[in-house]
Design an enzyme around this catalytic site. Sequence first.
Site, mmCIF file in Angstrom:
data_model
loop_
_atom_site.group_PDB
_atom_site.id
_atom_site.type_symbol
_atom_site.label_atom_id
_atom_site.label_comp_id
_atom_site.label_asym_id
_atom_site.label_seq_id
_atom_site.Cartn_x
_atom_site.Cartn_y
_atom_site.Cartn_z
ATOM 1 N N SER A 42 27.510 34.994 13.460
ATOM 2 C CA SER A 42 28.353 34.763 14.633
ATOM 3 C C SER A 42 29.061 33.409 14.625
ATOM 4 O O SER A 42 30.032 33.216 15.359
ATOM 5 C CB SER A 42 27.527 34.880 15.920
ATOM 6 O OG SER A 42 26.595 33.817 16.030
ATOM 7 N N LYS A 102 25.702 28.481 19.486
ATOM 8 C CA LYS A 102 27.112 28.778 19.726
ATOM 9 C C LYS A 102 27.850 27.454 19.953
ATOM 10 O O LYS A 102 27.247 26.398 20.099
ATOM 11 C CB LYS A 102 27.299 29.669 20.967
ATOM 12 C CG LYS A 102 26.517 30.960 20.967
ATOM 13 C CD LYS A 102 27.071 31.986 20.002
ATOM 14 C CE LYS A 102 26.284 33.289 20.085
ATOM 15 N NZ LYS A 102 26.734 34.273 19.068
#
Length: 259
Positions: A42, A102
């Site tokens: 990701s 993230k």
Amino acid sequence: MTSSETKPDGIMETVKTVVYALLIAGLFRTLFFQPFYIPSSSMKETLLIGDFMFVNKMVYGYSAASCPLNLCPFSGRILGSDPEVGDVVVFKHPSSGVDYIKRLIGREGDKIQMKNGVLFINGTAVKTEAAGEFREPNVERGWPAMMPRCVRLEDNGETCVKERFTETLPNGVSYNTLNLGNGQGDNTPIFTVPADHFFYMGDNRDNSTDSRFGQPSGVGYAHRDLIVGRADRIIFSSSGKSLFAFWTWRSDRFFKAVN
């Protein structure tokens, strides 16, 4: 004194040494740096599967999320400062409690939206420039058609090609993102970040479950008390499944700063 008389004392000394070592390691992990392994794609190309790093816990202060099993005996954050937009942050998922990593895109009060794959912060499009293509071995095979992993395949299907773009945030932080075309997270409503919360996104935009998607499957808005620390530097990286497979080591990523 015979060896049989001294053996129990030797065993106890060994046990105490092991206990002290574990306590020191636990204290180090709780207060300073936590080892972290990248298990998913990701955050490509910033972080690759197989990257190993230590997460800096001191930079943002401490909360229950900073301690193993959330065992810190206090609520809120102490000695804390908020991360800056653009920081790569490790935090606990609001629902599952699993560690996520993230990029922080929005702080409280910010309005975040994606339009045709372009990031807007507070109504202004983030500067986005084409940066060529990202190529890698096609190792992520077998995914369903609704979850593409490549713009196209080359070399008889052995090479996966993705579009690469460079985003520059209003505060000057720049990083590369990957694009696979028109994905489900490329057009969103306006997200207004609530007080004491943050909005996170993955750099691999079409393959990231992040704040664009609601809980429990997505991240949604994540409270500041869920922060674990900041990803500062990759220590070791390998594309293989075993650390002993030295031919899979990515030495160009050893001690590489995370931007």
